[in-house]
Motif scaffolding. Sequence first.
Motif, short mmCIF file in Angstrom:
data_model
loop_
_atom_site.label_atom_id
_atom_site.label_comp_id
_atom_site.label_asym_id
_atom_site.label_seq_id
_atom_site.Cartn_x
_atom_site.Cartn_y
_atom_site.Cartn_z
N LEU A 33 0.83 -1.21 0.00
CA LEU A 33 0.00 0.00 0.00
C LEU A 33 0.86 1.25 0.00
CD1 LEU A 33 -2.91 1.14 0.22
CD2 LEU A 33 -2.59 1.16 2.70
N SER A 34 1.98 1.23 0.71
CA SER A 34 2.86 2.40 0.75
C SER A 34 3.39 2.73 -0.64
CB SER A 34 4.02 2.13 1.71
OG SER A 34 4.89 3.22 1.77
N GLY A 35 3.87 1.72 -1.37
CA GLY A 35 4.35 1.97 -2.72
C GLY A 35 3.25 2.47 -3.63
N PHE A 36 2.04 1.90 -3.47
CA PHE A 36 0.92 2.31 -4.31
C PHE A 36 0.53 3.76 -4.03
CE2 PHE A 36 -3.47 2.89 -5.42
CZ PHE A 36 -3.63 2.20 -6.60
N VAL A 37 0.34 4.10 -2.77
CA VAL A 37 -0.17 5.43 -2.42
C VAL A 37 0.86 6.52 -2.75
CG1 VAL A 37 -0.86 6.90 -0.49
CG2 VAL A 37 -1.75 4.58 -0.67
N LEU A 38 2.13 6.27 -2.44
CA LEU A 38 3.14 7.28 -2.73
C LEU A 38 3.26 7.55 -4.22
CD1 LEU A 38 6.01 6.36 -0.23
CD2 LEU A 38 4.36 8.22 -0.07
N THR A 39 3.12 6.52 -5.03
CA THR A 39 3.18 6.70 -6.48
C THR A 39 1.91 7.34 -7.01
OG1 THR A 39 4.59 4.74 -6.63
CG2 THR A 39 3.56 5.51 -8.67
N TRP A 40 0.77 6.94 -6.47
CA TRP A 40 -0.50 7.49 -6.93
C TRP A 40 -0.60 8.98 -6.63
CZ3 TRP A 40 -4.30 5.83 -9.96
CH2 TRP A 40 -5.51 6.50 -9.94
N SER A 41 -0.11 9.39 -5.46
CA SER A 41 -0.24 10.78 -5.04
C SER A 41 0.96 11.64 -5.41
CB SER A 41 -0.46 10.84 -3.53
OG SER A 41 0.64 10.26 -2.85
N ALA A 42 1.96 11.07 -6.10
CA ALA A 42 3.16 11.83 -6.43
C ALA A 42 2.83 12.97 -7.38
CB ALA A 42 4.20 10.91 -7.06
N GLN A 43 3.44 14.12 -7.12
CA GLN A 43 3.24 15.31 -7.96
C GLN A 43 4.55 15.65 -8.65
OE1 GLN A 43 1.71 18.42 -5.53
NE2 GLN A 43 -0.17 17.34 -5.00
N TYR A 101 11.31 5.21 1.80
CA TYR A 101 11.21 6.65 1.59
C TYR A 101 12.51 7.23 1.04
CZ TYR A 101 7.08 6.26 4.59
OH TYR A 101 5.88 5.91 5.13
N PHE A 102 13.64 6.62 1.44
CA PHE A 102 14.93 7.14 0.98
C PHE A 102 15.06 7.06 -0.53
CE2 PHE A 102 19.30 6.00 -0.27
CZ PHE A 102 19.93 7.21 0.00
N TYR A 103 14.67 5.91 -1.10
CA TYR A 103 14.89 5.76 -2.55
C TYR A 103 13.63 6.02 -3.38
CZ TYR A 103 13.05 0.91 -2.28
OH TYR A 103 12.28 -0.20 -2.10
N ALA A 104 12.50 6.26 -2.75
CA ALA A 104 11.26 6.47 -3.50
C ALA A 104 11.34 7.62 -4.50
CB ALA A 104 10.10 6.68 -2.54
N PRO A 105 11.90 8.81 -4.14
CA PRO A 105 11.96 9.88 -5.15
C PRO A 105 12.74 9.51 -6.40
CG PRO A 105 12.39 10.75 -2.95
CD PRO A 105 12.41 9.27 -2.83
N TYR A 106 13.77 8.71 -6.24
CA TYR A 106 14.59 8.33 -7.39
C TYR A 106 13.87 7.29 -8.25
CZ TYR A 106 17.92 10.58 -4.31
OH TYR A 106 18.53 11.49 -3.48
N VAL A 107 13.13 6.39 -7.61
CA VAL A 107 12.34 5.43 -8.37
C VAL A 107 11.23 6.15 -9.13
CG1 VAL A 107 10.81 3.43 -8.21
CG2 VAL A 107 12.87 3.54 -6.81
N GLN A 108 10.63 7.15 -8.52
CA GLN A 108 9.57 7.91 -9.19
C GLN A 108 10.11 8.63 -10.42
OE1 GLN A 108 7.85 10.38 -6.15
NE2 GLN A 108 6.80 8.68 -5.15
N ARG A 109 11.30 9.18 -10.32
CA ARG A 109 11.89 9.83 -11.50
C ARG A 109 12.20 8.81 -12.59
NH1 ARG A 109 16.43 13.77 -8.63
NH2 ARG A 109 14.97 14.98 -7.34
N ALA A 110 12.72 7.65 -12.19
CA ALA A 110 13.11 6.65 -13.18
C ALA A 110 11.89 6.03 -13.87
CB ALA A 110 13.93 5.55 -12.51
N THR A 111 10.75 6.02 -13.19
CA THR A 111 9.55 5.37 -13.75
C THR A 111 8.51 6.39 -14.22
OG1 THR A 111 8.57 5.23 -11.53
CG2 THR A 111 9.87 3.34 -12.30
N ALA A 112 8.89 7.66 -14.31
CA ALA A 112 7.91 8.71 -14.63
C ALA A 112 7.28 8.51 -16.00
CB ALA A 112 8.57 10.08 -14.53
N LEU A 138 7.93 -2.20 -4.37
CA LEU A 138 8.03 -2.02 -5.82
C LEU A 138 6.80 -2.58 -6.52
CD1 LEU A 138 11.80 -2.91 -6.33
CD2 LEU A 138 10.75 -0.63 -6.39
N PHE A 139 6.22 -3.65 -5.98
CA PHE A 139 4.98 -4.18 -6.54
C PHE A 139 3.87 -3.13 -6.42
CE2 PHE A 139 1.10 -6.63 -6.78
CZ PHE A 139 1.38 -7.60 -7.72
N GLY A 140 3.80 -2.45 -5.30
CA GLY A 140 2.81 -1.38 -5.15
C GLY A 140 3.05 -0.23 -6.10
N ILE A 141 4.31 0.11 -6.33
CA ILE A 141 4.63 1.18 -7.29
C ILE A 141 4.18 0.79 -8.69
CG2 ILE A 141 6.54 2.37 -8.44
CD1 ILE A 141 8.02 2.41 -5.80
N GLY A 142 4.49 -0.42 -9.11
CA GLY A 142 4.08 -0.87 -10.44
C GLY A 142 2.58 -0.89 -10.60
#
Length: 382
Positions: free
Chosen positions: A48-58, A143-154, A200-204
């Motif tokens: 859920l954390s990966g899903f919500v952080l990616t869903w709400s990312a601006q 949380y440490f690497y989430a911003p970098y994953v979001q950039r890489a998967t934008a 990462l499954f939640g992010i995808g």
Amino acid sequence: MPRIESLTGLRWWAAFFVFSHHMTNLAPLPIAPLLRYGTSGVTFFFVLSGFVLTWSAQPGTLARTFYRRRFARIWPAHALTLMAAVLVFYRIHPDPAMHWIKPLDLGVLLLALCLLQGWSYDPTILYAGNPVSWTLSVEAFFYFYAPYVQRATARLKATGGLVLCVVAIGLGCAYHLSRFHWRDTVPILPQPVIQSVAFLFGIGSAIALRSGLRPRIPFWATLILFASGICTLLYASRHAATFPLATTMGILQFEILTVLYGLMIVAVASRDLRDRPSLLRSKPLVTLGQWSFCFYLVHSPILYTILELHGKAAPGWSNLGWYTVVLTLSLITSWLLHQFVERPLERRLRAPRPVTHRRSRPSPPRWRSRRWRSASSGSRDR
């Protein structure tokens, strides 16, 4: 992106699943072997954390802004409950009969305060402070690497999100199988790294839904699938000699539960996005979901305080009374913590800092013409 309120309601049931498992230490029920899978509720939170952080990312959010918001979200409540947990789980001279009480160690408590305890498998360190807070140290790594994953998967679309889910599960399966077959060769990875499969499954999953994918998976179907999966894992663990693939299912239990929880989250989110009715969006469940983080932090100290005073009860359905008592006390405490600590401090810490501008030199008068500037510079050169 629109807010998916049903996920907030679903959070409460995951927290309650964890609570039901921990209650077996105080008041076991006849279904205690089934309730031990309540530990998998933390896997749900990681997905859920990966899903919500990616869903709400601006787009354009700075990493330091993201870190400040995440710190405001989890640390104040964590720090307060850690101080309360010290009174419950630590003594200068602990009683050996009470295995959950540890000798006081300021260094270990400092690791827990800084959310670093999850990198050790030593139970004294891993469960330091408030025992349930080891999951927060895992989240801190996410949380440490989430911003970098979001950039890489934008730029990923639905297909890319699904591929990310498959790759994450594949890596997790490969690690656990290789660890089982070559135990002396494959190193033990720390919990934050292993649990990244769920994150990462939640992010995808969130990437796929953000790109327009709307799978029509009935929520009741995912519940039946989840219940069947839990029962199958339990049966396989008890009949490993006769049940086919029992060993493989035990090895890959984490990946199986990650997929089951991921399907549940996707089904709930897709239903909300199609504006279908949902009991999980009801006000009581949404409110409980908002309290769920505090509930997760406070239930363990309350439970073990009663265990120290009363002792462990004999197994039986009469222990539902203890469930009611501990649940009531935990809900009242979580409401107080949410109302007067978590929410106000989060708002204050998340508020943007005022921007201070340096005093700059006055700019030259705009009435000077270009010819005058060139002439004056030429005279200075001469």
